[in-house]
Scaffold this active site. Sequence first.
Site, mmCIF file in Angstrom:
data_model
loop_
_atom_site.group_PDB
_atom_site.id
_atom_site.type_symbol
_atom_site.label_atom_id
_atom_site.label_comp_id
_atom_site.label_asym_id
_atom_site.label_seq_id
_atom_site.Cartn_x
_atom_site.Cartn_y
_atom_site.Cartn_z
ATOM 1 C CB SER A 19 -99.365 139.867 4.007
ATOM 2 O OG SER A 19 -100.286 140.349 3.072
ATOM 3 C CE1 TYR A 30 -97.793 144.773 4.471
ATOM 4 C CE2 TYR A 30 -98.562 143.563 2.611
ATOM 5 C CZ TYR A 30 -98.659 143.350 3.938
ATOM 6 O OH TYR A 30 -99.207 143.139 4.756
#
Length: 353
Positions: free
Chosen positions: A196, A209
Amino acid sequence: MKTIGKRSAALRIAHTGTRIAARVATSLFVTAAVYLLLPKPERPRKVVLITGGSRGLGLALAERYGRSGALLVLAARDADELAEARRYLLGRNAVRQDDILLVPADLRDEHQADALIGNALETFGRIDILINNAGIIEVGPAEDQPLAAYRRAIETNFYAALYTTYAALPHLFARNEAAGRYTRGAGRASIVNIASVGGKFPVPHLLPYVASKFALTGFSEGLHAELRHKGIRVTTVCPGLMRTGGEAHAQFTGQVEKERAWFNTAAKSPILAASVRHAARRIYRAVAAGRAEITITPQAWLAARIHGLCPETTQLVAAFLNQYLLPAPAGDQSPISDTKGAFWQEDHFTSSN
């Protein structure tokens, strides 16, 4: 008379050249025709294993690879969602019934990761592309995030990819050794890690995350460096926001409704977030080209580059966004080190897994 003789000689030379050219062209045509008509050994269809393959980006990748003729292995925790994914792919004529294997598995368990790889090898005989896509998102301010959220994120976003990669590596090495010269170009094995931009740029209110994706990005980049000369290409994918529908499965803490509102708005925006089909096409082309890394969406590309050049500046910008645009923590607003509020409650130190 001399002029006429020279012209005759030139005509003879031209005529001879024409005949030679015609013979060469005929020979080339015959050779090409024979090559096209001769039976050629069929290369086996690629076997693509996708974790988190029941929805979102994983499902879009399954459709893209299915349309290319690949055999698919889809893994996810929910057997019902996997069955629905198969119905979707069959309904869109992306695959045939016998071309897809569904494996319900919780890949936070290394034994289940081993079983997944073994199941794929038993069914299709090999794995050509491993796509580590399984992941979860925990949204909320640091003061309200339980330690269990970090454990969940690390186990799902990092360890699941680590376990499947290490389970698959012995086979990928053996595959390349057996394939010999075909390990170059389209014949090489590939590992694709869906990280990501959160693994490049620390986004506020996504710390579990972010921490897990930073770990996956570092692992993936280092693995590429170590495996490239052995015929295995590792591609690190760093998407920005994508319209995957994953916001429906995100975990929220703090002022839940406000956290959900900003996150869902950003995740569903056509301007900010890419479609999963666009992302799947980009990833498909990057893997075919043997790319080491791709970043999807211009905003993600720019954020990653600016952070690499000016990390202090980007952290100041993130701090501004956190202070003035994102929801405040729930409960006590005092610093973490002084508070006895939500951050220090006993259940924040107890894993829910």
